[in-house]
Motif scaffolding. Structure first.
Motif, PDB file in Angstrom:
ATOM      1  N   ALA A  94      33.609  54.597  23.844  1.00  0.00           N
ATOM      2  CA  ALA A  94      34.589  55.377  23.447  1.00  0.00           C
ATOM      3  C   ALA A  94      34.491  55.312  21.882  1.00  0.00           C
ATOM      4  O   ALA A  94      34.264  54.290  21.116  1.00  0.00           O
ATOM      5  N   SER A  95      34.990  56.594  21.465  1.00  0.00           N
ATOM      6  CA  SER A  95      35.042  56.569  19.735  1.00  0.00           C
ATOM      7  C   SER A  95      36.616  56.520  19.453  1.00  0.00           C
ATOM      8  O   SER A  95      37.351  56.914  20.002  1.00  0.00           O
ATOM      9  N   TYR A  96      36.506  55.875  18.309  1.00  0.00           N
ATOM     10  CA  TYR A  96      37.883  55.330  17.587  1.00  0.00           C
ATOM     11  C   TYR A  96      37.725  55.905  16.124  1.00  0.00           C
ATOM     12  O   TYR A  96      36.557  55.951  15.613  1.00  0.00           O
ATOM     13  N   ARG A 133      43.665  51.507  15.485  1.00  0.00           N
ATOM     14  CA  ARG A 133      42.744  52.432  15.820  1.00  0.00           C
ATOM     15  C   ARG A 133      43.032  53.357  16.893  1.00  0.00           C
ATOM     16  O   ARG A 133      43.767  53.106  17.721  1.00  0.00           O
ATOM     17  N   GLU A 134      42.715  54.708  16.619  1.00  0.00           N
ATOM     18  CA  GLU A 134      43.221  55.613  17.658  1.00  0.00           C
ATOM     19  C   GLU A 134      41.787  56.082  18.387  1.00  0.00           C
ATOM     20  O   GLU A 134      40.839  56.364  17.742  1.00  0.00           O
ATOM     21  N   LYS A 135      41.947  56.080  19.690  1.00  0.00           N
ATOM     22  CA  LYS A 135      40.789  56.911  20.459  1.00  0.00           C
ATOM     23  C   LYS A 135      40.808  57.998  20.419  1.00  0.00           C
ATOM     24  O   LYS A 135      41.542  58.661  20.715  1.00  0.00           O
ATOM     25  N   SER A 170      37.781  59.775  21.722  1.00  0.00           N
ATOM     26  CA  SER A 170      37.172  60.241  22.958  1.00  0.00           C
ATOM     27  C   SER A 170      36.733  59.202  23.971  1.00  0.00           C
ATOM     28  O   SER A 170      36.836  58.213  23.178  1.00  0.00           O
ATOM     29  N   ASP A 171      36.877  59.167  25.191  1.00  0.00           N
ATOM     30  CA  ASP A 171      36.673  57.943  26.080  1.00  0.00           C
ATOM     31  C   ASP A 171      35.093  57.855  26.230  1.00  0.00           C
ATOM     32  O   ASP A 171      34.380  58.662  25.714  1.00  0.00           O
TER      33      ASP A 171
END
Length: 374
Positions: free
Chosen positions: A104-106, A294-296, A298-299
């Motif tokens: 997942a990208s943060y 940190r905000e996700k 994408s999963d």
């Protein structure tokens, strides 16, 4: 194509030109994926005849190109159950690819939150004072009554010491002779005696009968001097006696006058307000604190990633990987050139720490480790 003079273009000509340009652009874009070649497109656009016919020819060519694209899509292998295409897009010949788990990208964000609301602080500024000389009234003006004593003067005057008087001077003495004269010693009186008489009464105290009895007067003989010839006197008058005396007399009588007493002042030091006490309101800005989180974005998902082919994973390459991981603090179980369990665990840890796709030793992992294998 015939040149068009811009000054003579009308609305209809402008619309036709716009349609030609749009169709030509679309055909040139898709010419690489279809059987329509660029010379064919140029030939269609240059054919003689009315503009409407050329526009129709371009539209037919565009329709044929779109049909060809649909046929190519039908011949493409379908995607698997993971939603990925069966073949990696833009795959290069001679390269190996695999489906790896892309984490997942943060994105690191900073949020400012108010930890203390805006407020105000009130500050009292004391008054500013200074010392000055000031004339102060001690006593008010008044009026006092002053007694002016009398003034005197000396006068001489003739004053009578003895008044005039007269006295008798005896010229011949008086002549007397002695005579015998009978004088009453006790007068006649009536007294009450017990017994009866002409005038009687009953005594209330004793109850006896009493009567009045006459007691005759008693006389005795005396000798006395009787004036035969009075004395003769002569009157002598003595004049008054005077003397000149000097006496003090009032010239101006005692009196009062009003004396005006002026007001009395004295100079004293007093404090004077130069600037009065005042209040200052300080605006205190709110206090913020930055919170990092940190905000996700994408999963985690599967994605195609390029990786070294089996022929490329040589002992020298594994040595390089193990040395690079060891320099970064990862335990590979030794630097032996074998891609074993501990080396793969270290690779997995490095990939997670760097946010890389996990599951295999990928090309992007080697690049992150600074290793070239081509």
């Amino acid at each position: 194509m015939e040149p068009v003079k811009c000054s003579k273009i009308d609305q209809k000509q402008y619309s036709q030109m716009l349609r030609v340009v749009t169709l030509l652009g679309a055909l040139f874009v898709i010419s690489a994926c279809t059987g329509v070649s660029r010379p064919q497109i140029t030939q269609i656009a240059s054919e003689p005849g009315p503009k409407e016919e050329r526009i129709s020819s371009l539209e037919v060519a565009l329709a044929d190109a779109l049909i060809e694209i649909e046929k190519m899509k039908a011949r493409t292998p379908s995607a698997g159950g993971d939603g990925l295409p069966a073949i990696p897009p833009n795959a290069e010949t001679g390269r190996c690819y695999a489906k790896l788990l892309v984490p997942a990208s943060y994105v690191d964000r900073v949020e400012r939150r108010v930890v203390k609301e805006a407020s105000e602080r009130r500050e009292m500024i004391p008054a500013t004072l200074e010392w000055v000389d000031e004339k102060v009234l001690v006593s008010e003006a008044s009026v006092r009554l002053v007694v002016v004593p009398a003034t005197y003067k000396w006068l001489e005057e003739r004053t009578q010491v003895l008044p005039s008087r007269s006295h008798q001077v005896l010229e011949s003495a008086a002549r007397y002779e002695t005579v015998i004269e009978e004088v009453i010693e006790s007068p006649e009186e009536w007294i009450w005696q017990p017994g009866r008489g002409e005038i009687e009464k009953i005594d209330e105290e004793t109850g006896e009968i009493v009567h009045q009895q006459r007691v005759p007067a008693r006389y005795r003989k005396i000798k006395k001097q009787v004036l035969v010839e009075p004395a003769k006197y002569r009157k002598v008058v003595e004049p008054a006696v005077y003397e000149t005396v000097r006496k003090k007399v009032v010239d101006v009588a005692e009196h009062t006058i009003e004396e005006r007493i002026p007001a009395k002042y004295k100079t004293v030091q007093v404090q004077r307000v130069v600037e009065p006490e005042r209040e200052i309101v300080h605006q205190i800005a709110p206090v913020y604190k930055e919170y990092k989180y940190r905000e996700k974005v994408s999963d985690a998902e599967l994605g195609w990633r390029m990786l070294p082919c089996e022929r490329d994973i040589t002992k020298e390459l594994v040595y390089s990987v193990q040395r690079a991981l060891k320099q970064r603090g990862y335990d590979t179980g030794g630097v032996d050139g074998i891609l074993g369990k501990y080396t793969l665990i270290a690779v997995h840890g490095f990939q997670k720490q760097q946010g890389l796709a996990t599951g295999r030793l990928s090309s992007e992992t080697l690049t992150s480790l600074g290793i070239k294998y081509d």
